[in-house]
Design an enzyme around this catalytic site. Structure first.
Site, PDB file in Angstrom:
ATOM      1  N   GLY A 101       0.825  -1.210   0.000  1.00 22.62           N
ATOM      2  CA  GLY A 101       0.000   0.000   0.000  1.00 22.62           C
ATOM      3  C   GLY A 101       0.850   1.247   0.000  1.00 22.62           C
ATOM      4  O   GLY A 101       2.058   1.185  -0.235  1.00 22.62           O
ATOM      5  N   ASN A 102       0.246   2.372   0.239  1.00 19.89           N
ATOM      6  CA  ASN A 102       0.992   3.632   0.306  1.00 19.89           C
ATOM      7  C   ASN A 102       0.389   4.507   1.408  1.00 19.89           C
ATOM      8  O   ASN A 102      -0.608   4.145   2.029  1.00 19.89           O
ATOM      9  CB  ASN A 102       0.995   4.334  -1.054  1.00 19.89           C
ATOM     10  CG  ASN A 102      -0.407   4.637  -1.524  1.00 19.89           C
ATOM     11  OD1 ASN A 102      -1.111   5.430  -0.917  1.00 19.89           O
ATOM     12  ND2 ASN A 102      -0.837   3.981  -2.598  1.00 19.89           N
TER      13      ASN A 102
END
Ligand code: CTP
Length: 418
Positions: free
Chosen positions: A220-221
Site C-alpha cells: 500500500g501507500n
C-alpha cells in the site's frame, strides 16, 4: 457560553431549521459554527420548534429565537437577518420548506430571511425517500439550484423508521465543512461566490490502493484521502454533482457526494471507467499502486525455519490516468492528474511533472513535491498546477482545502477558455 467566543467581525450565519426529526442534529451543527467563531442566529420554522424548543437554540446560539415575523418588529428582523447574513444554512430542509423557498413564499421568519438574503444559501435536505424523489421536490430542488443555492443531496442510510434509502441528513460535521467552504469562498470574494460548477458532473478519486499479497498482507501507500476529500467538498460547495471513489480512506463521508469504494488498482480502474463515461471532469487524486503482486496466496504466507524470505514477483498495473487522458471517455471531458514527485539527480519535481502532463495526455497536472514528512496524511500542502497550454500556477503552502479551491479555479478557467 458559545456566544462569548464571538467577535464583532465574526461572520454572520443564519441557521434555518425545518420541521423534521433531524432538527436535533442541527444542534451539533450550531455548536460547531459557534465554537469556530461564527455569530449564528437560529431561525426555526414553527414545526421545527415542536422537535427542538427555542431555549435550546437560544442557549447554544446566544441569540433570541423565534419562528415569527411579529417579534421585535421595531428591529425589522424579517429583512435585517437576511440582509446582514454572510451565509444562510438550512438544515434540515424539509420537502415543505424547499417548496416554500422555491415558490418565494414569505409566511414565516425563515422564508422571509431566504427572500432577503443575498449571501450564499446552503440547503441540507432530509426527508423520506419517496418525498425526496417526488417530481414536485425534484423540481423545487432544481429551481433552487438554478437560482444559485447549493442544495446538498441527502445521504443514503437509515431513515426515521425501519426503512432506509436516500433522504438522511448528512452528518452535522460534514454540513459544517460544506458551510465553511461556501462561506470562506464568499468572504474571500467579498460576497460574489456563485456556485460556478453548477451543472457539472465531476468524478474524483481519493486515497491509496492496496494490492493484496495474501489474506492479511498488502502493498500500500501512505495516502490518507485528505486531498481528494477536500476536492469533493469544495466541488459540492461550488454546485457540482460529485462522485467520489475512495480507495481505503478512513474519513467521514463528505456531505452531498455519491461515494463509491475501491480497494485495488484494478477495482479502482473499473469504477473510474464506469463513472467517467458520464463525467465532465475527472480528477485522479488517488495514489494508485504502480505494481501488484503477480500471484495472490490464498493462505497466509508463512516464514520458514531456514530464515529465507519469499521472492515477490510484481506486475505493472494499468495507468488509469494515462488511459483517461488519451481515450477521453466523454467528449469535452477535462482530465486532471496529480503527480507526487521527489525530483531526481538530474530533474526537478516540476520538470518531471511537465513531462508527465504530456505523457499522460491530461489537461491539468497538480505537482506536489513529496517525501515521508511532506504532504501524505498532513493537512497542509503546496503545489504547482500545470496546464496543457503551458501555464503554471504555484499554490503557496496552505491547507488542502485551499489547494482544492485552486484546482477548481483552474478547471473552471480551462473549461471557459473556449
Ligand atoms: N495514476 C493512475 N494509475 C496508476 C498510477 C498512477 O491513474 N497506475 C495516477 C494518479 O492518480 C495520479 C497520477 O497518475 O493522478 C500520477 O501518479 P504518480 O504518483 O506521479 O505516479 P506515476 O504516474 O506512477 O509516476 P512514477 O512513474 O513517477 O511513479
Amino acid at each position: 457560553m458559545a456566544a462569548e467566543a464571538r467577535s464583532a467581525s465574526a461572520p454572520r450565519v443564519v441557521l434555518g431549521v425545518g420541521g423534521g426529526i433531524a432538527a436535533y442534529k442541527a444542534c451539533e451543527l450550531l455548536r460547531r459554527l459557534t465554537e469556530s467563531g461564527h455569530d449564528v442566529t437560529v431561525v426555526p420554522t414553527a414545526s421545527a420548534l415542536r422537535f427542538v424548543g427555542a431555549p435550546t437554540w437560544e442557549a447554544l446560539s446566544g441569540h433570541p429565537v423565534t419562528a415569527e415575523v411579529w417579534e421585535s418588529v421595531s428591529e425589522v428582523p424579517h429583512v435585517r437577518l437576511g440582509q446582514q447574513a454572510d451565509l444562510v444554512v438550512v438544515a434540515p430542509a424539509t420537502a415543505d420548506l424547499l417548496a416554500r423557498a422555491a415558490h418565494g413564499l414569505a409566511d414565516d421568519l425563515l422564508t422571509n430571511t431566504l427572500l432577503t438574503a443575498r449571501c450564499p444559501v446552503l440547503f441540507a435536505p432530509a426527508m423520506h425517500t419517496e418525498m425526496w424523489q417526488h417530481p414536485a421536490t425534484r423540481e423545487n430542488v432544481a429551481t433552487l439550484r438554478r437560482r444559485g443555492a447549493v442544495v446538498l443531496d441527502p445521504a443514503v442510510g437509515r431513515l426515521t423508521g425501519a426503512d432506509s434509502g436516500p433522504g438522511r441528513l448528512p452528518e452535522p460535521g460534514e454540513i459544517f465543512e460544506a458551510a465553511l467552504c461556501l462561506l470562506n469562498r464568499s468572504l474571500l470574494r467579498r460576497g460574489s461566490a456563485a456556485p460556478d460548477l453548477a451543472g457539472l458532473r465531476v468524478l474524483i478519486t481519493a486515497g491509496g490502493t492496496r494490492e493484496p499479497l495474501d489474506p492479511v498482507r498488502y502493498l500500500g501507500n501512505r495516502s490518507s484521502g485528505l486531498q481528494g476529500y477536500a476536492l469533493a467538498r469544495a466541488a459540492v460547495a461550488r454546485g457540482a454533482e460529485v462522485t467520489l471513489i475512495a480507495a481505503n480512506v478512513a474519513l467521514p463521508d463528505p456531505a452531498g457526494v455519491k461515494l463509491l469504494r475501491a480497494g485495488t488498482a484494478l477495482e479502482l480502474r473499473d469504477e473510474v471507467r464506469a463513472a467517467a463515461a458520464d463525467a465532465d471532469v475527472v480528477v485522479m487524486s488517488a495514489a494508485v499502486a504502480d505494481f501488484r503482486p503477480a500471484d495472490y496466496a490464498e493462505a497466509k504466507i508463512k516464514k520458514t525455519d531456514d530464515s529465507s524470505a519469499p521472492e515477490l514477483t510484481l506486475v505493472q498495473n494499468p495507468h488509469i490516468l494515462r488511459e483517461l487522458g488519451h481515450e477521453r471517455l466523454r467528449a469535452g471531458q477535462t482530465v486532471v492528474g496529480f503527480a507526487a514527485e521527489t525530483g531526481d539527480a538530474e530533474h526537478s519535481a516540476l520538470e518531471l511533472g511537465r513531462r508527465k502532463l504530456a505523457d499522460y495526455g491530461v489537461d491539468l497536472l497538480v505537482v506536489n513535491e513529496v517525501g515521508v514528512d511532506k504532504v501524505f496524511g498532513r493537512p497542509e500542502t503546496e503545489a504547482v498546477i500545470l496546464d496543457a497550454a503551458g501555464s503554471e500556477a504555484p499554490v503557496p503552502p496552505g491547507p488542502k482545502s485551499a489547494l482544492a479551491e485552486e484546482v477548481w479555479d483552474r478547471v473552471a478557467a480551462w473549461r471557459a477558455r473556449g
